[in-house]
Design an enzyme around this catalytic site. Structure first.
Site, PDB file in Angstrom:
ATOM      1  N   ASP A   7     -16.229  53.271 -85.064  1.00 17.59           N
ATOM      2  CA  ASP A   7     -16.191  52.881 -83.751  1.00 17.59           C
ATOM      3  C   ASP A   7     -14.884  52.345 -83.219  1.00 17.59           C
ATOM      4  O   ASP A   7     -14.119  51.879 -83.996  1.00 17.59           O
ATOM      5  CB  ASP A   7     -17.516  52.237 -83.646  1.00 17.59           C
ATOM      6  N   GLU A   9     -14.907  49.991 -79.756  1.00 17.06           N
ATOM      7  CA  GLU A   9     -15.257  48.767 -79.177  1.00 17.06           C
ATOM      8  C   GLU A   9     -16.288  48.020 -80.020  1.00 17.06           C
ATOM      9  O   GLU A   9     -17.150  48.432 -80.601  1.00 17.06           O
ATOM     10  CB  GLU A   9     -15.940  49.090 -77.930  1.00 17.06           C
TER      11      GLU A   9
HETATM   12 MG   LIG Z   1     -19.012  49.560 -80.356  1.00 18.53          MG
END
Ligand SMILES: [Mg+2]
Length: 203
Positions: A7, A9
């Site tokens: 991922d 963020e």
């Molecule tokens: Mg995230």
């Protein structure tokens, strides 16, 4: 052979929408996939708020341009590339993620895209496919790769569960509590140790 799917963020860069909330003063925009498990509910609400306050794609991009990778993220990615390849798998959008990916040295980016009108208002979002993160793991499996997946939020869970090793990185307590069987790691240093072990054991 292992690849890493991570991922973006909350793992390598700050939460984009939290930053937009802070810069615009629109408190409701700070909700993220860390708090709301239904991504479509979350995105529809965000776009409504941007339209209500007349904020354009450019306004959001201006905030994003101020963001820097989290402390230690670049060093971790440099190290990771000595061990294996990194694919960033995010539920964000090309229009938002591109400048951040550039700062990370351009790992492969798999994400969604936005539809904007002539005034630059974001009218809609286009998912590349439903449950895209999980599909990335399935696709890599079909190519005979094994996958270490890293994420911090509700929208990462299906990817983490489908991967050969799923790691919750610095998740909020609610996500960790709801998935007590997933390994939780809180520092890049620990992440290095765990990934090294997995890859070395495989060789
Ligand atoms: Mg995230």
């Amino acid at each position: 052979m292992y690849l890493v799917c991570s991922d973006l963020e909350g793992v390598f860069v700050p939460e984009i929408w939290v930053s937009v909330s802070q810069h615009t003063g629109i408190d409701e925009l700070k909700l993220t996939t860390r708090e709301i498990s239904d991504y479509n509910v979350l995105m529809k609400r965000r776009l409504e708020l941007l339209q209500k306050y007349g904020l354009t794609l450019r306004d959001v991009q201006n905030v994003i341009s101020l963001l820097k990778p989290l402390p230690g993220a670049l060093e971790f990615i440099d190290w990771l590339r000595t061990k294996t390849q990194l694919i960033v798998v995010t539920d964000s959008f090309t229009e938002f993620a591109e400048p951040l990916i550039r700062q990370l040295g351009r790992p492969t980016l798999l994400c969604h895209h936005l539809t904007t009108d002539k005034e630059g208002i974001i009218r809609d979002y286009n998912l590349r496919q439903e449950d895209a993160k999980r599909h990335v793991v399935d696709a890599l499996h079909s190519l005979m790769y094994k996958v270490i997946a890293i994420g911090d939020s509700y929208n990462d869970i299906s990817m983490l569960r489908r991967a050969d090793h799923g790691i919750l990185y610095n998740p909020p307590q609610n996500v960790a509590d709801e998935h007590p069987d997933l390994e939780v790691i809180k520092t890049y240093q620990s992440l290095r140790r765990v990934i090294s072990q997995i890859i070395d054991d495989d060789e």
